[in-house]
Design an enzyme around this catalytic site. Structure first.
Site, PDB file in Angstrom:
ATOM      1  N   GLY A  12     -16.880   0.438   6.143  1.00  0.00           N
ATOM      2  CA  GLY A  12     -15.993  -0.577   6.694  1.00  0.00           C
ATOM      3  C   GLY A  12     -16.132  -0.659   8.198  1.00  0.00           C
ATOM      4  N   SER A  37     -18.925  -4.445   3.281  1.00  0.00           N
ATOM      5  CA  SER A  37     -18.943  -5.039   1.951  1.00  0.00           C
ATOM      6  C   SER A  37     -19.040  -6.552   2.055  1.00  0.00           C
ATOM      7  CB  SER A  37     -17.691  -4.641   1.157  1.00  0.00           C
ATOM      8  OG  SER A  37     -17.678  -5.270  -0.115  1.00  0.00           O
ATOM      9  N   SER A 145      -2.971   6.981   5.620  1.00  0.00           N
ATOM     10  CA  SER A 145      -1.956   6.100   6.187  1.00  0.00           C
ATOM     11  C   SER A 145      -0.603   6.779   6.104  1.00  0.00           C
ATOM     12  CB  SER A 145      -1.895   4.784   5.404  1.00  0.00           C
ATOM     13  OG  SER A 145      -0.768   4.010   5.776  1.00  0.00           O
ATOM     14  N   TYR A 158      -0.854   0.480  -2.691  1.00  0.00           N
ATOM     15  CA  TYR A 158      -1.541   0.910  -1.469  1.00  0.00           C
ATOM     16  C   TYR A 158      -1.020   2.272  -1.021  1.00  0.00           C
ATOM     17  CZ  TYR A 158      -2.968   1.110   3.408  1.00  0.00           C
ATOM     18  OH  TYR A 158      -3.491   1.522   4.610  1.00  0.00           O
TER      19      TYR A 158
END
Length: 247
Positions: A12, A37, A145, A158
């Site tokens: 990414g 991607s 996160s 998520y």
């Protein structure tokens, strides 16, 4: 780890935290493989900027959810540079779903997020570890996160994937010691394109920040570099959130 001439894969790497990390790594002398991607143009722009500054890097398309594509990515990097010294497992996706809207968290959402955010990171670890084991050194940084700590984020699926990443980091640190270190960054609110159009939600979820600021991708990139280079750190989840989780 001295980053000069080290070979680092950033998944990414075309946007946001991945972009900032790739540029900082190259500035410190690393050879950077910028994986993407869908962000082809952005990834090539990152490589162009690296080369403009005198660094070394290349862009490669691979969907981390596909083990076959990830294995081909790793083989390409090793074929070009001889080995792989570091992995920044940054590629992730999200879904903007209200926390109380359980019906919107469909099987498709769960499967897509886990395929990229958890299994995709594991695919990347599987692909790079043989090169690191062969040279008896390596460092891996996974992107988690604060949603994985607080349970509050862009969606329940998520948050669940990020909690899984935190646990997987600790498991991998034990499994791959002593030669390979594995750590994790757990960002709070970061000003990236993920939140474009959802800025009010980001600020609301962040709550009353003691430092009264939203982090930048460069903030996260500095933390990634610390984890890559500090030989005594493994199995750790660094929370970088301007005090978000204190309140």
């Amino acid at each position: 780890m001295d980053l000069q001439d080290k070979v680092i894969l950033v998944t990414g790497g075309g946007t946001g935290v991945g972009r900032a990390t790739a540029l900082k790594l190259a500035a410190k002398g690393a050879k950077v493989a910028v994986n993407y991607s869908r962000s082809e143009q952005e990834a090539h722009e990152v490589v162009s900027e690296i080369e403009k500054r005198g660094g070394t890097g290349f862009a490669y398309q691979a969907d981390v959810a596909s083990k076959q594509e990830v294995d081909a990515l790793a083989a390409c990097i090793a074929g070009r540079y001889g080995t792989i010294d570091g992995l920044v497992n940054n590629a992730s996706i999200t879904a903007q779903i209200a926390m109380d809207n359980l019906e919107a968290a469909t099987d498709e959402v769960w499967d897509s997020l886990f395929s990229v955010n958890v299994k995709g990171m594991f695919h990347c670890v599987q692909a790079v570890v043989p090169y690191m084991k062969k040279q008896k050194s390596g460092a891996i940084v996974n992107m988690g996160s604060v949603a994985g700590i607080t349970g509050i984020g862009s969606s329940i699926p998520y948050a669940a994937t990020k909690s899984a990443i935190h646990t997987m980091t600790r498991s991998l640190a034990i499994a791959l010691a002593p030669d390979i270190r594995v750590n994790c960054i757990s960002p709070g609110a970061v000003d990236t394109r993920w939140w474009a159009g959802h800025e009010e939600k980001m600020i609301r979820l962040a709550g009353n920040l003691p430092l009264q600021r939203i982090s930048t991708p460069d903030d996260m990139a500095e933390a990634v570099i610390f984890q890559l280079t500090q030989a005594s750190v493994t199995g750790q989840v660094f929370t970088i959130d301007n005090g978000q989780t204190l309140c």
